[in-house]
Design an enzyme around this catalytic site. Sequence first.
Site, PDB file in Angstrom:
ATOM      1  CB  CYS A   1      -0.916  -2.051   4.752  1.00 37.65           C
ATOM      2  SG  CYS A   1      -1.572  -1.835   6.408  1.00 37.65           S
TER       3      CYS A   1
ATOM      4  CB  CYS B   1       0.386   1.752   5.524  1.00 38.04           C
ATOM      5  SG  CYS B   1      -0.902   0.751   6.215  1.00 38.04           S
TER       6      CYS B   1
END
EC number: 2.8.1.13
Length: 373
Positions: free
Chosen positions: A103, A200
């Site tokens: 991410c 995330c």
Amino acid sequence: MTDNSKIRVVVGMSGGVDSSVTALLLKEQGYDVIGVFMKNWDDTDEFGVCTATEDYKDVAAVADQIGIPYYSVNFEKEYWDRVFEYFLAEYRAGRTPNPDVMCNKEIKFKAFLDYAMTLGADYVATGHYAQVKRDENGKVHMLRGADNGKDQTYFLSQLSQEQLQKTLFPLGHLQKSEVREIAERAGLATAKKKDSTGICFIGEKNFKQFLSQYLPAQKGRMMTIDGRDMGEHAGLMYYTIGQRGGLGIGGQHGGDNQPWFVVGKDLSQNILYVGQGFYHEALMSNSLDASVIHFTREMPEEFTFECTAKFRYRQPDSHVTVHVRGDKAEVVFAEPQRAITPGQAVVFYDGKECLGGGMIDMAYKNGQPCQYI
């Protein structure tokens, strides 16, 4: 005194206290600051409330308080294509991925960085606990955050020199407690907001329930490495190497009352291997192979070096020797390591500096693969 007013910094604001204080500090230092909220996941909680909407309200409140413009940008497609598909593929392959590393690499410091440039940014900034330092040649070195308990260089280890050149980490020299104090002193709307946990951008959903929405679970046998049947497992994707809880077997199966741990997986036969004892022999290894090897600055194609490494977040560094061959590496441990997990990141350090890292493919014990995968 440096005039920062002509330097535009676009801050990734999540609605949390860290990114709020990041924006505040930059504003106080005289930068031209813009806040940007990234919507990366279509998310509602168990009450049907879209958590992203609530977070965006917090971003708006803080931005208004400190007097900066703010925008919202939607990266749901980019997140799905570049992070979530990878996440699912890793679980299908029986591995335990680290989506936060991907991410950061693909969304926060690629998609977001590209978007920030369209706003005329000179730099982007985030609330990560890490530090950047320029040397006399203009190269940027990434250093651990001053708060050892919060240092996030592990998750930033795949960032490139080009990305780091455009990045500021204003919280890197601070302790988390100091960040809270700054927020409270300034009366920021997020000062008392609790830290987010979980994957995330997916938040705090029940992980097993969440994963089962996207991947069908296939039940199978749970066995010891000497062939004893210990019952049924719920699906290999739900277990990670070294895991203790959630096995449904107690000490009564063993005779020595030691707890049971996941020690391996056989994907082809859908078998989960378990063993008793925290330091069970099947959990110990003395080297690993890694791929997607990446350094934060230019390195030779093939070389060998000694450093320290982390194999998971929040663990003490271990001394290793690294043999790099292109984008792959063999990492040899000075001392045997426990529960090395395929899919997780291995990250290299030289003292305070994070050098980069890669993704663990396989652990070895005396040259033999030891994960049964």
